[in-house]
Design an enzyme around this catalytic site. Structure first.
Site, mmCIF file in Angstrom:
data_model
loop_
_atom_site.group_PDB
_atom_site.id
_atom_site.type_symbol
_atom_site.label_atom_id
_atom_site.label_comp_id
_atom_site.label_asym_id
_atom_site.label_seq_id
_atom_site.Cartn_x
_atom_site.Cartn_y
_atom_site.Cartn_z
ATOM 1 N N GLY A 1 0.823 -1.437 -0.123
ATOM 2 C CA GLY A 1 -0.040 0.015 -0.319
ATOM 3 C C GLY A 1 0.755 0.866 0.116
ATOM 4 O O GLY A 1 0.604 2.393 0.763
ATOM 5 N N GLY B 1 0.989 4.259 3.537
ATOM 6 C CA GLY B 1 2.318 3.793 3.780
ATOM 7 C C GLY B 1 3.031 4.470 2.634
ATOM 8 O O GLY B 1 4.420 4.040 2.715
ATOM 9 N N TYR C 1 -15.851 -2.501 7.311
ATOM 10 C CA TYR C 1 -14.951 -2.149 7.777
ATOM 11 C C TYR C 1 -13.957 -2.669 8.956
ATOM 12 O O TYR C 1 -13.042 -3.469 8.829
ATOM 13 C CB TYR C 1 -14.374 -0.847 7.502
ATOM 14 C CG TYR C 1 -12.545 -0.267 7.570
ATOM 15 C CD1 TYR C 1 -12.184 -0.154 6.527
ATOM 16 C CD2 TYR C 1 -12.337 0.522 8.346
ATOM 17 C CE1 TYR C 1 -10.942 -0.198 6.166
ATOM 18 C CE2 TYR C 1 -10.601 0.833 8.582
ATOM 19 C CZ TYR C 1 -10.252 0.401 7.699
ATOM 20 O OH TYR C 1 -8.922 0.445 6.941
ATOM 21 N N PRO D 1 -4.046 2.894 14.790
ATOM 22 C CA PRO D 1 -3.804 4.250 15.137
ATOM 23 C C PRO D 1 -5.191 5.584 15.876
ATOM 24 O O PRO D 1 -6.409 4.696 15.183
ATOM 25 C CB PRO D 1 -3.428 4.980 13.583
ATOM 26 C CG PRO D 1 -3.236 3.051 12.992
ATOM 27 C CD PRO D 1 -4.343 2.315 13.932
ATOM 28 N N LEU E 1 -5.986 9.445 11.229
ATOM 29 C CA LEU E 1 -4.958 10.137 10.509
ATOM 30 C C LEU E 1 -5.322 10.972 9.487
ATOM 31 O O LEU E 1 -5.892 11.146 8.287
ATOM 32 C CB LEU E 1 -4.384 8.567 9.392
ATOM 33 C CG LEU E 1 -4.032 7.616 10.319
ATOM 34 C CD1 LEU E 1 -3.411 6.310 10.169
ATOM 35 C CD2 LEU E 1 -2.295 8.130 11.947
ATOM 36 N N HIS F 1 -12.021 10.402 4.608
ATOM 37 C CA HIS F 1 -13.080 11.160 6.069
ATOM 38 C C HIS F 1 -13.128 12.495 6.451
ATOM 39 O O HIS F 1 -12.713 12.863 5.203
ATOM 40 C CB HIS F 1 -11.689 10.637 7.038
ATOM 41 C CG HIS F 1 -11.732 9.350 6.734
ATOM 42 N ND1 HIS F 1 -10.514 8.369 5.986
ATOM 43 C CD2 HIS F 1 -12.499 7.835 7.304
ATOM 44 C CE1 HIS F 1 -10.857 7.150 6.329
ATOM 45 N NE2 HIS F 1 -11.948 6.548 6.971
ATOM 46 N N ARG G 1 -12.883 20.606 1.166
ATOM 47 C CA ARG G 1 -14.465 21.385 0.275
ATOM 48 C C ARG G 1 -14.121 23.009 0.650
ATOM 49 O O ARG G 1 -14.747 24.127 0.862
ATOM 50 C CB ARG G 1 -15.316 20.845 1.653
ATOM 51 C CG ARG G 1 -16.646 19.562 1.086
ATOM 52 C CD ARG G 1 -17.153 19.022 1.434
ATOM 53 N NE ARG G 1 -18.851 19.973 1.518
ATOM 54 C CZ ARG G 1 -18.963 20.522 2.008
ATOM 55 N NH1 ARG G 1 -18.413 19.515 3.750
ATOM 56 N NH2 ARG G 1 -19.823 20.772 2.845
ATOM 57 N N TRP H 1 -21.085 17.937 7.854
ATOM 58 C CA TRP H 1 -22.821 16.695 8.050
ATOM 59 C C TRP H 1 -22.346 16.936 9.667
ATOM 60 O O TRP H 1 -21.171 16.706 10.276
ATOM 61 C CB TRP H 1 -21.920 15.913 7.797
ATOM 62 C CG TRP H 1 -22.293 15.363 6.701
ATOM 63 C CD1 TRP H 1 -23.033 16.846 4.920
ATOM 64 C CD2 TRP H 1 -22.844 14.113 5.482
ATOM 65 N NE1 TRP H 1 -23.294 15.704 4.174
ATOM 66 C CE2 TRP H 1 -23.295 14.407 4.203
ATOM 67 C CE3 TRP H 1 -22.511 12.928 6.049
ATOM 68 C CZ2 TRP H 1 -23.991 13.460 3.451
ATOM 69 C CZ3 TRP H 1 -23.465 12.234 5.161
ATOM 70 C CH2 TRP H 1 -23.863 12.508 3.965
#
Length: 318
Positions: free
Chosen positions: A15, A21, A141, A168, A171, A184, A192, A207
């Site tokens: 990744g 990564g 997930y 973690p 992030l 996220h 935005r 939101w």
């Protein structure tokens, strides 16, 4: 403990194009590791077990960092639960099982703070795992990540492998996912707010109620923690890695607009989902090993904004 990772040993970062990564690769190279292995998705499909087995058997990495995952925000998790569950299960199973079959003794699997129960004690200790129901908005997930964690523990117990897991905090940083509808909360707000400023909007709609609290960690701090654990030969129980402090989404949104320079007002749409009320990790264990984060949120936001690939793109009026 396992033998520490030497500078000339081959290290595979799965990744490497993603946020985590790429931070691991940067930190490894900066630390003098000269044999970092990477493969693009076109070169190695991590959902193809046979291809992964062949690659690991041929390359024989001394250490593997599993930073590859299908990730996304609330919208993506709610609309693609089968994809999130299946692909993340495949990645974990193929890499962890493949490592064992190739004789790889040491690896690190990056899980997530979302694996903890929705109604978890705060800060969330590692012992709280599987003590209650998960947050429904990212359940698929989280289940996949829990499965990967448990698979590492099983290989530790049955085959004495040095397969460790880190969880973690939320992030952010360079190479984050800024895709609308898939990112996220922090990268979504950052993009935005920038676009709202460029258009000259009077308001920015956020939101949720703005009340949930989140803990954020700059990705380069995480990379240093992970490499520190690997180089010391850590082979213990799953371990949290967090900044140690949290803030409300309202406070985060204000910090983002301050960073970007948006002068309009913030509007919170409480009809949209909030997710977990609070996510703050208990990072006592990693702190006891000598690690501390070095980049606070204000500085991290500035760095993330400076590195954003869309920073100088033209913004379409709405």
């Amino acid at each position: 403990m396992t033998p520490p990772v030497a500078h000339d040993e081959p290290i595979f970062v799965a990744g490497h194009r993603g946020m985590v990564g790429s931070a691991l690769v940067r930190a490894l190279l900066a630390g003098g590791h000269r044999n970092v292995l990477v493969r693009t998705r076109d070169e190695l499909d991590l959902c193809d077990a046979a291809a992964v087995d062949h690659f690991l058997a041929r390359q024989q990495p001394a250490y593997i960092f599993i930073a590859a995952a299908k990730v996304g925000g609330i919208v993506a998790n709610q609309t693609q639960p089968a994809d999130f569950l299946q692909q993340n299960l495949q990645i974990a199973s193929n890499l962890i099982g493949g490592a064992h079959r190739a004789g790889v003794q040491r690896l690190m699997y990056l899980a997530s703070n979302c694996i903890y129960p929705r109604a978890c004690a705060q800060p969330m200790p590692e012992s709280a795992l599987l003590t209650g129901p998960l947050e429904p908005t990212n359940e698929a997930y989280a289940i996949a990540k829990i499965a990967g964690l448990k698979l590492c523990e099983a290989y530790q117990r049955q085959h004495q492998r040095g397969y460790v897991v880190v969880m973690p905090a939320s992030l952010y940083g360079p190479n984050d996912n800024y895709t609308p509808g898939h990112s996220h909360v922090l990268p979504a707000l950052l993009r935005r707010a920038h676009e709202a400023r460029e258009r000259g909007d009077d308001e920015l709609v956020v939101w949720g109620s703005g009340l949930p609290r989140r803990e954020f960690l700059y990705v380069d701090d995480l990379a240093q923690a992970c490499i520190g654990l690997a180089t010391m030969g850590y082979a213990g129980v799953p371990i949290n890695i967090g900044s140690g402090s949290d803030l409300s989404i309202r406070e985060l949104a204000q910090a983002v607009v301050d960073t970007v320079g948006f002068k309009g007002r913030l509007v919170f749409d409480a009809s949209k989902p909030d997710g977990m009320p609070r996510k703050l990790l208990d990072s006592t264990r990693i702190r006891s090993l000598g690690w501390r984060p070095t980049i606070d949120l204000r500085e991290g936001l500035r760095r993330a904004y400076d590195a954003a690939p869309w920073r100088h793109e033209a913004v379409t009026p709405v």
